[in-house]
Write an enzyme that holds these catalytic residues in place. Sequence first.
Site, PDB file in Angstrom:
ATOM      1  N   HIS A 169       0.808  -0.939  -0.499  1.00 14.79           N
ATOM      2  CA  HIS A 169       0.236  -0.010  -0.172  1.00 14.79           C
ATOM      3  C   HIS A 169       0.926   0.838   0.172  1.00 14.79           C
ATOM      4  CE1 HIS A 169      -3.149  -2.642   2.103  1.00 14.79           C
ATOM      5  NE2 HIS A 169      -3.492  -2.616   1.404  1.00 14.79           N
ATOM      6  N   ARG A 204      -2.932  -7.466  -8.242  1.00 14.54           N
ATOM      7  CA  ARG A 204      -1.809  -7.746  -7.839  1.00 14.54           C
ATOM      8  C   ARG A 204      -2.672  -8.991  -8.696  1.00 14.54           C
ATOM      9  NH1 ARG A 204      -3.155  -7.695  -2.267  1.00 14.54           N
ATOM     10  NH2 ARG A 204      -5.067  -9.510  -2.953  1.00 14.54           N
ATOM     11  N   LYS A 247     -16.900  -6.454   7.576  1.00  8.05           N
ATOM     12  CA  LYS A 247     -15.468  -6.804   7.097  1.00  8.05           C
ATOM     13  C   LYS A 247     -15.347  -7.725   9.099  1.00  8.05           C
ATOM     14  CE  LYS A 247     -13.675  -6.381   3.214  1.00  8.05           C
ATOM     15  NZ  LYS A 247     -12.517  -5.434   2.241  1.00  8.05           N
ATOM     16  N   SER A 305      -2.515  -7.665   3.514  1.00  9.06           N
ATOM     17  CA  SER A 305      -3.136  -7.744   5.005  1.00  9.06           C
ATOM     18  C   SER A 305      -3.513  -9.421   5.165  1.00  9.06           C
ATOM     19  CB  SER A 305      -4.245  -6.301   4.190  1.00  9.06           C
ATOM     20  OG  SER A 305      -3.948  -5.452   4.398  1.00  9.06           O
TER      21      SER A 305
END
Lengths: 164, 164, 164, 164, 164, 164
Positions: free
Chosen positions: F17, F90, F41, F128
């Site tokens: 990030h 990604r 979440k 993450s």
Amino acid sequence: MITAVYPGTFDPITHGHADLISRACRLFGRVVVAVAVSRGKQPLFTLDERVGLIEQVVSGCDNVVIRPFDCLLMDFCRQEQAQVILRGLRAVSDFEYEFQLAGMNRRLRPEVETLFLTPAEQFGYISSSLIKEVSSLGGNVAEFVHPAVQAALNEKYAGRKPGA
Amino acid sequence: MITAVYPGTFDPITHGHADLISRACRLFGRVVVAVAVSRGKQPLFTLDERVGLIEQVVSGCDNVVIRPFDCLLMDFCRQEQAQVILRGLRAVSDFEYEFQLAGMNRRLRPEVETLFLTPAEQFGYISSSLIKEVSSLGGNVAEFVHPAVQAALNEKYAGRKPGA
Amino acid sequence: MITAVYPGTFDPITHGHADLISRACRLFGRVVVAVAVSRGKQPLFTLDERVGLIEQVVSGCDNVVIRPFDCLLMDFCRQEQAQVILRGLRAVSDFEYEFQLAGMNRRLRPEVETLFLTPAEQFGYISSSLIKEVSSLGGNVAEFVHPAVQAALNEKYAGRKPGA
Amino acid sequence: MITAVYPGTFDPITHGHADLISRACRLFGRVVVAVAVSRGKQPLFTLDERVGLIEQVVSGCDNVVIRPFDCLLMDFCRQEQAQVILRGLRAVSDFEYEFQLAGMNRRLRPEVETLFLTPAEQFGYISSSLIKEVSSLGGNVAEFVHPAVQAALNEKYAGRKPGA
Amino acid sequence: MITAVYPGTFDPITHGHADLISRACRLFGRVVVAVAVSRGKQPLFTLDERVGLIEQVVSGCDNVVIRPFDCLLMDFCRQEQAQVILRGLRAVSDFEYEFQLAGMNRRLRPEVETLFLTPAEQFGYISSSLIKEVSSLGGNVAEFVHPAVQAALNEKYAGRKPGA
Amino acid sequence: MITAVYPGTFDPITHGHADLISRACRLFGRVVVAVAVSRGKQPLFTLDERVGLIEQVVSGCDNVVIRPFDCLLMDFCRQEQAQVILRGLRAVSDFEYEFQLAGMNRRLRPEVETLFLTPAEQFGYISSSLIKEVSSLGGNVAEFVHPAVQAALNEKYAGRKPGA
């Protein structure tokens, strides 16, 4: 001698897993089936049940050992003095996650190599979660799992209304 | 006459689903919209609400019937004497799961064929879950769903603080 | 009655193609195997040879016709009064190109629907080009193609030094 | 002792290939780098040049042998008494073709296992064709290939106008 | 001021390219449409024709310049003092190649950033090669390209028998 | 001046990030790091903690502001008068979801453009969630996150039995 670790939740073990293990036994001196405790995933079978079913399924392979693990995979590999991690690749989405994981693991422990195998064609669409879904709805999964696993699934889902 | 089953959760039905249904009606003698109970997924709308919204949306198609189901899809196909399962393909990740499912279903019942359709371009990025996310945050989804569905979404999210 | 067009180069027809045709015959009133002239691709077999091999392979299906075509697929569909295009999906990369093509075709002729089928598991990794590669190197492809196709391949590659 | 075959065109060998070979040497008793003649692909370097460059790059590994091959890979594996084929996986599109090939090879010779490795992160975007493209346009590829390979590339492209 | 380079073969420019250029013009101070000579690809249109068609299509954007290039993209970026490369992403297979290229380019010149845009939905399935294929077979591509491009395509294919 | 919004949960911020933010700062006049509340979440870190960690990590960039948001992203963009949304790509699976989201967002607010960046090679496999998994099992993540983030992770997982 090369030790290869084959990690997974095995909830429950399928013909696809068993096929991969038997092929690995011919290639590596020692194959460690590493059964993840997987608390977060809330497995259908307890750790002991999962280990017990694997034992019945792979009883014919002399160089296989079955071990539960509840730590970082790379720490487990060090304990087992393993040089190889084995992973099955069924699909592109598997591949992406696996690729990410392999990269991370290489950073954490460069001397351990991740090797990928593809399943035999007739096992390509079998996954533990699909097996459980079909079985929970009363479908017959005899073709995809060992009889001991089928019996265990039937017992788990016996009391349930289909689909509940 | 060919009967085609179009299974899904339809939580709620979108323009993408409706477009696929209307195209299927021109190709098959009878189209069964099969609404999965989907207890595990905790749908936003009850089964009755979902069926009711589909009824309003597809009212113009004579050869469509709407049926809830709570069993193995292949058992449902046998009950409905269906020869075809219809599935929409929006993306590669859809494709992989669908491919796996189609393989399993063929094993369970080889006489039923899975056919895939791609959405019209303007519906390619619409999914029920994205619709719900946008709607829950106060976004306008009038372009993507039938007015009855929009009203139902507004009602569901009326009491909520945006994003809660 | 629904007419379905199954277009391809069929250079040569494999068990995968034949399996898809026989399944299509059960679902659609008339199935047109559309053999692309494919000048640009420089096929191994001539158009006549390719049509001849398909005839031998699909001789058992009454509602199949075989037609060469050398024009826009959508124009061919209009000539044949077809409502459906059939395409096999083996892999994600197939899917992407097919998706693009289906979008273009829908724009050119919205009343024709593209439907995708997945191959039976044992045919998933068979492609005409892989068959030719294996055969040109002296490999045995009896498992993957009709005996007439195998004979034709052997004849084509007979004079060649393997791999030349 | 396990013999592993690592097939490719190696036109020319890159740091990515070399990294994979050196990792394979630690896992298998004997590693055969199998250099495909690849007449159809019209390689930039002759077979002798490609073999020569590999020899210079992998000179430090005792259990590596380099062999050209011009036949079916599975026939080559039998000649070499290999139990394993090694393949690098860089991307999803690699994966699909490899998956298809692995399925075909398993049918042709079930006792040979295909194992996939992922490249180290810094080699993930290196391919022989990209290296050639960059080098042909006058770009510096010193970071991606052995000095001997760089010299060979410079010589090949010396007479050319950039991009011609 | 940020200069963004948008490289491609543009053989010929489509509505998809034009849409991306007009969006880029709102975000960057200067947009350089970089027309690759692409000798290897044997374009249908000459470099001058391709540049000429782009000029007609993007005539309304003040901060666009059109430049042919015949060198390494990163060298071209240095000449143009560009900080950004723009690339359209239509599909997963695009993405993989682009990803590889972006990695290589970052190594060659870390200060230049590659940014990806997705096409507007109605342009997602348009590619220059598909346009040419449809046009060569007598299909109508008026919806997908500028009238000047359509006229140029018609002229190129005028003398040809369809599909030849 | 162009304002770019970089939305995410940042639970917690990684080197991946941070790298993307610092690159964005060189290209856009103002970069807004938009921290999603993400009630659904159940993030490991509170909103305040996540904002606090980002502040420490990006303290060197003058044109960055950090803002929590709890509404539709496109409404947030209007408030911030942003013309650009930035997203990291990604993997292929990222791409598909992002593609869908970008299509939806374009419909909701066509004047805002979504731009995608790929991570530097050494950050490609960092996410993450993977960071949290490794850290929760006692693995060392010093290479992948800022020291402040590492300290925060250690504190969160301090009381836990590894893997619990």
